[in-house]
Motif scaffolding. Structure first.
Motif, PDB file in Angstrom:
ATOM      1  N   ILE A 179       0.864  -1.189   0.000  1.00 20.94           N
ATOM      2  CA  ILE A 179       0.000   0.000   0.000  1.00 20.94           C
ATOM      3  C   ILE A 179       0.895   1.231   0.000  1.00 20.94           C
ATOM      4  N   LYS A 180       0.274   2.369  -0.370  1.00 20.57           N
ATOM      5  CA  LYS A 180       1.000   3.638  -0.395  1.00 20.57           C
ATOM      6  C   LYS A 180       0.933   4.245   0.997  1.00 20.57           C
ATOM      7  N   LEU A 181       2.080   4.339   1.656  1.00 19.21           N
ATOM      8  CA  LEU A 181       2.121   4.914   2.996  1.00 19.21           C
ATOM      9  C   LEU A 181       2.266   6.432   2.902  1.00 19.21           C
ATOM     10  N   ASN A 182       1.602   7.135   3.817  1.00 20.48           N
ATOM     11  CA  ASN A 182       1.796   8.585   3.912  1.00 20.48           C
ATOM     12  C   ASN A 182       2.850   8.876   4.953  1.00 20.48           C
ATOM     13  N   VAL A 183       3.906   9.569   4.529  1.00 21.07           N
ATOM     14  CA  VAL A 183       4.963   9.953   5.481  1.00 21.07           C
ATOM     15  C   VAL A 183       5.307  11.419   5.236  1.00 21.07           C
ATOM     16  N   PRO A 184       5.749  12.135   6.284  1.00 22.21           N
ATOM     17  CA  PRO A 184       6.161  13.532   6.085  1.00 22.21           C
ATOM     18  C   PRO A 184       7.422  13.606   5.215  1.00 22.21           C
ATOM     19  N   SER A 185       7.682  14.781   4.654  1.00 24.90           N
ATOM     20  CA  SER A 185       8.764  14.910   3.664  1.00 24.90           C
ATOM     21  C   SER A 185      10.145  14.664   4.265  1.00 24.90           C
ATOM     22  N   TYR A 186      10.301  14.790   5.580  1.00 23.65           N
ATOM     23  CA  TYR A 186      11.629  14.576   6.189  1.00 23.65           C
ATOM     24  C   TYR A 186      11.898  13.093   6.446  1.00 23.65           C
ATOM     25  N   VAL A 187      10.943  12.240   6.119  1.00 23.01           N
ATOM     26  CA  VAL A 187      11.155  10.796   6.267  1.00 23.01           C
ATOM     27  C   VAL A 187      11.417  10.186   4.896  1.00 23.01           C
ATOM     28  N   LYS A 188      12.433   9.347   4.788  1.00 23.20           N
ATOM     29  CA  LYS A 188      12.750   8.678   3.527  1.00 23.20           C
ATOM     30  C   LYS A 188      12.042   7.324   3.499  1.00 23.20           C
ATOM     31  N   LEU A 189      11.233   7.138   2.472  1.00 27.15           N
ATOM     32  CA  LEU A 189      10.468   5.897   2.351  1.00 27.15           C
ATOM     33  C   LEU A 189      10.882   5.177   1.081  1.00 27.15           C
ATOM     34  N   ARG A 190      11.206   3.898   1.197  1.00 26.89           N
ATOM     35  CA  ARG A 190      11.437   3.066   0.010  1.00 26.89           C
ATOM     36  C   ARG A 190      10.410   1.955   0.026  1.00 26.89           C
ATOM     37  N   ASN A 191       9.742   1.775  -1.093  1.00 27.81           N
ATOM     38  CA  ASN A 191       8.758   0.700  -1.191  1.00 27.81           C
ATOM     39  C   ASN A 191       9.316  -0.457  -2.007  1.00 27.81           C
ATOM     40  N   VAL A 192       9.173  -1.655  -1.491  1.00 29.20           N
ATOM     41  CA  VAL A 192       9.557  -2.838  -2.255  1.00 29.20           C
ATOM     42  C   VAL A 192       8.269  -3.495  -2.708  1.00 29.20           C
ATOM     43  N   ASP A 193       7.993  -3.375  -3.990  1.00 29.92           N
ATOM     44  CA  ASP A 193       6.725  -3.888  -4.490  1.00 29.92           C
ATOM     45  C   ASP A 193       7.013  -5.099  -5.371  1.00 29.92           C
ATOM     46  N   LEU A 194       6.643  -6.259  -4.872  1.00 27.19           N
ATOM     47  CA  LEU A 194       7.064  -7.484  -5.532  1.00 27.19           C
ATOM     48  C   LEU A 194       6.337  -7.713  -6.855  1.00 27.19           C
ATOM     49  N   SER A 195       5.065  -7.299  -6.954  1.00 32.01           N
ATOM     50  CA  SER A 195       4.384  -7.541  -8.225  1.00 32.01           C
ATOM     51  C   SER A 195       4.927  -6.617  -9.321  1.00 32.01           C
ATOM     52  N   MET A 196       5.402  -5.416  -8.936  1.00 31.69           N
ATOM     53  CA  MET A 196       6.007  -4.517  -9.930  1.00 31.69           C
ATOM     54  C   MET A 196       7.244  -5.168 -10.569  1.00 31.69           C
TER      55      MET A 196
ATOM     56  N   LEU B  19      -4.806   3.189 -12.015  1.00 33.51           N
ATOM     57  CA  LEU B  19      -6.012   3.211 -12.858  1.00 33.51           C
ATOM     58  C   LEU B  19      -6.984   2.091 -12.509  1.00 33.51           C
ATOM     59  N   GLU B  20      -6.453   0.933 -12.109  1.00 36.14           N
ATOM     60  CA  GLU B  20      -7.338  -0.171 -11.695  1.00 36.14           C
ATOM     61  C   GLU B  20      -8.279   0.327 -10.580  1.00 36.14           C
ATOM     62  N   ASP B  21      -7.714   1.015  -9.591  1.00 33.61           N
ATOM     63  CA  ASP B  21      -8.522   1.529  -8.479  1.00 33.61           C
ATOM     64  C   ASP B  21      -9.410   2.692  -8.929  1.00 33.61           C
ATOM     65  N   PHE B  22      -8.839   3.564  -9.760  1.00 41.75           N
ATOM     66  CA  PHE B  22      -9.563   4.757 -10.214  1.00 41.75           C
ATOM     67  C   PHE B  22     -10.839   4.378 -10.965  1.00 41.75           C
ATOM     68  N   ASN B  33      -6.449  13.589 -16.778  1.00 39.71           N
ATOM     69  CA  ASN B  33      -5.336  14.030 -17.629  1.00 39.71           C
ATOM     70  C   ASN B  33      -4.000  13.759 -16.933  1.00 39.71           C
ATOM     71  N   SER B  34      -2.922  13.983 -17.679  1.00 37.84           N
ATOM     72  CA  SER B  34      -1.612  13.590 -17.132  1.00 37.84           C
ATOM     73  C   SER B  34      -1.254  14.413 -15.888  1.00 37.84           C
ATOM     74  N   GLU B  35      -1.760  15.676 -15.803  1.00 37.72           N
ATOM     75  CA  GLU B  35      -1.484  16.485 -14.609  1.00 37.72           C
ATOM     76  C   GLU B  35      -2.150  15.863 -13.370  1.00 37.72           C
ATOM     77  N   GLU B  36      -3.425  15.447 -13.542  1.00 38.49           N
ATOM     78  CA  GLU B  36      -4.136  14.848 -12.400  1.00 38.49           C
ATOM     79  C   GLU B  36      -3.506  13.519 -12.001  1.00 38.49           C
ATOM     80  N   LEU B  37      -3.159  12.734 -13.027  1.00 35.54           N
ATOM     81  CA  LEU B  37      -2.510  11.447 -12.761  1.00 35.54           C
ATOM     82  C   LEU B  37      -1.192  11.673 -12.024  1.00 35.54           C
ATOM     83  N   ALA B  38      -0.421  12.660 -12.512  1.00 37.42           N
ATOM     84  CA  ALA B  38       0.871  12.980 -11.894  1.00 37.42           C
ATOM     85  C   ALA B  38       0.691  13.407 -10.436  1.00 37.42           C
ATOM     86  N   LYS B  39      -0.318  14.240 -10.205  1.00 32.83           N
ATOM     87  CA  LYS B  39      -0.540  14.750  -8.855  1.00 32.83           C
ATOM     88  C   LYS B  39      -0.884  13.600  -7.894  1.00 32.83           C
ATOM     89  N   SER B  40      -1.769  12.709  -8.357  1.00 30.17           N
ATOM     90  CA  SER B  40      -2.176  11.579  -7.517  1.00 30.17           C
ATOM     91  C   SER B  40      -0.992  10.682  -7.178  1.00 30.17           C
TER      92      SER B  40
END
Lengths: 211, 211
Positions: A179-196, B19-22, B33-40
């Motif tokens: 899932i996409k975690l929300n973290v503040p900008s001063y925290v470094k987050l790396r996601n390991v997404d196996l299906s990607m 997009l699957e979720d969207f 549009n690409s701006e909205e996609l980029a922002k998300s």
């Protein structure tokens, strides 16, 4: 200093791992140039020189690099000259696999605490490392001076654990929860997404079939 | 067609997941549009347009993309319009974690066979999937039409298993063993190196401390 992209940092880590072995095998008096390094790693020598150039001058023109010196500089650049304390959140199958993973300890990345909410796990010690309830994150992170957290809990629990870790002072998180975690900008987050990772393979296979 | 870099393919996979979720949330008649996609996605719209441009024209100028259409095209580009049969080699902690991982099945990546050399595992069935001895790789890969293999065996065993998989016809391998596997050029290999992921974090933390 120009800010190097994340991908350059990942490649520096690859160079470092190669040099660790190279120094052990060939001894400290050997030399290696960017062409030889590139050939061993199946990479482009120009790329290697560019990645290193973010961090100053390395090696002597025409003579190549002194592998021990380059290794030590890379360790320092990558923050591996010191020991880091990690915590592992989630001791399911993935947590167990990550805990057993040899690569971390070789890099002086020590898992010093485990958090899991299963009553039958809390309070037990696993190969010298204690398993705590997530309720104890704040206290344990501070007491053990933990800098980095690995999140390997189920997706539903990941944001709550992450919030606790950040409140306790953790500034770098490696997330395995899909899932996409929300973290503040001063925290470094790396996601390991196996299906990607797998999708690069399905793309490769289907583009082979189409040509 | 210009050959897109691996990193573009990885990003297309990120767009697809969004997009699957969207589409599920907003319905098929919405546009984006690409701006909205980029922002998300916290990305650059120029990057998104560039990644898509490798594969032709998408969307209408000034109107954006039709999400359902873009989703279907991305599925097709990434080879996800069809079902793939995978095998999993190694049913230790990591293998168990990978097997349980939800993300694969959502993408129609089905693990249809498991290989492990532990006598107490061979012959058992795990959630409908049979565990075979690695000696059976050649026969099972052909019988079950397996295209992609996940290697999650100990480092010492990884090359031997890989050689068997390739001899049996597997053309894409996702490797979790922390060693460099040798594969012929017609085989696509992706390595997932967990300590490399952590090094981006140690670099970040130590560069924060130095500034």
């Amino acid at each position: 200093m120009r800010q190097p992209p994340d991908i350059s940092i990942s490649r520096l880590a690859v160079y470092l791992r190669f040099l660790e072995d190279f120094v052990k095998e060939k001894g400290p008096d050997s030399t290696i140039n960017s062409e030889e390094l590139a050939k061993s790693l199946d990479m482009n020598p120009h790329q290697i020189r560019k990645d290193l150039s973010y961090f100053g001058k390395f090696g002597e023109r025409g003579k190549g690099y002194r592998p021990e010196e380059l290794r030590d500089k890379l360790r320092q650049i990558l923050g591996l000259a010191k020991k880091w304390n990690l915590c592992l959140c989630g001791m399911g199958n993935l947590g167990n696999a990550l805990f057993a993973y040899q690569g971390f300890r070789q890099m002086r990345l020590d898992i010093v605490a485990i958090f899991d909410n299963a009553p039958d796990k809390i309070g037990k010690t696993f190969k010298g490392v204690k398993i705590f309830s997530p309720e104890r994150i704040s206290r344990v992170v501070k007491q053990l001076n933990i800098n980095i957290a690995i999140v390997a809990v189920p997706p539903m629990a990941a944001q709550a654990v992450t919030d606790k870790l950040i409140a306790a002072g953790v500034r770098a998180i490696l997330n395995f929860a899909p899932i996409k975690l929300n973290v503040p900008s001063y925290v470094k987050l790396r996601n390991v997404d196996l299906s990607m990772q797998l999708i690069n393979l399905t793309y490769f296979l289907s583009s082979c079939q189409n040509t």
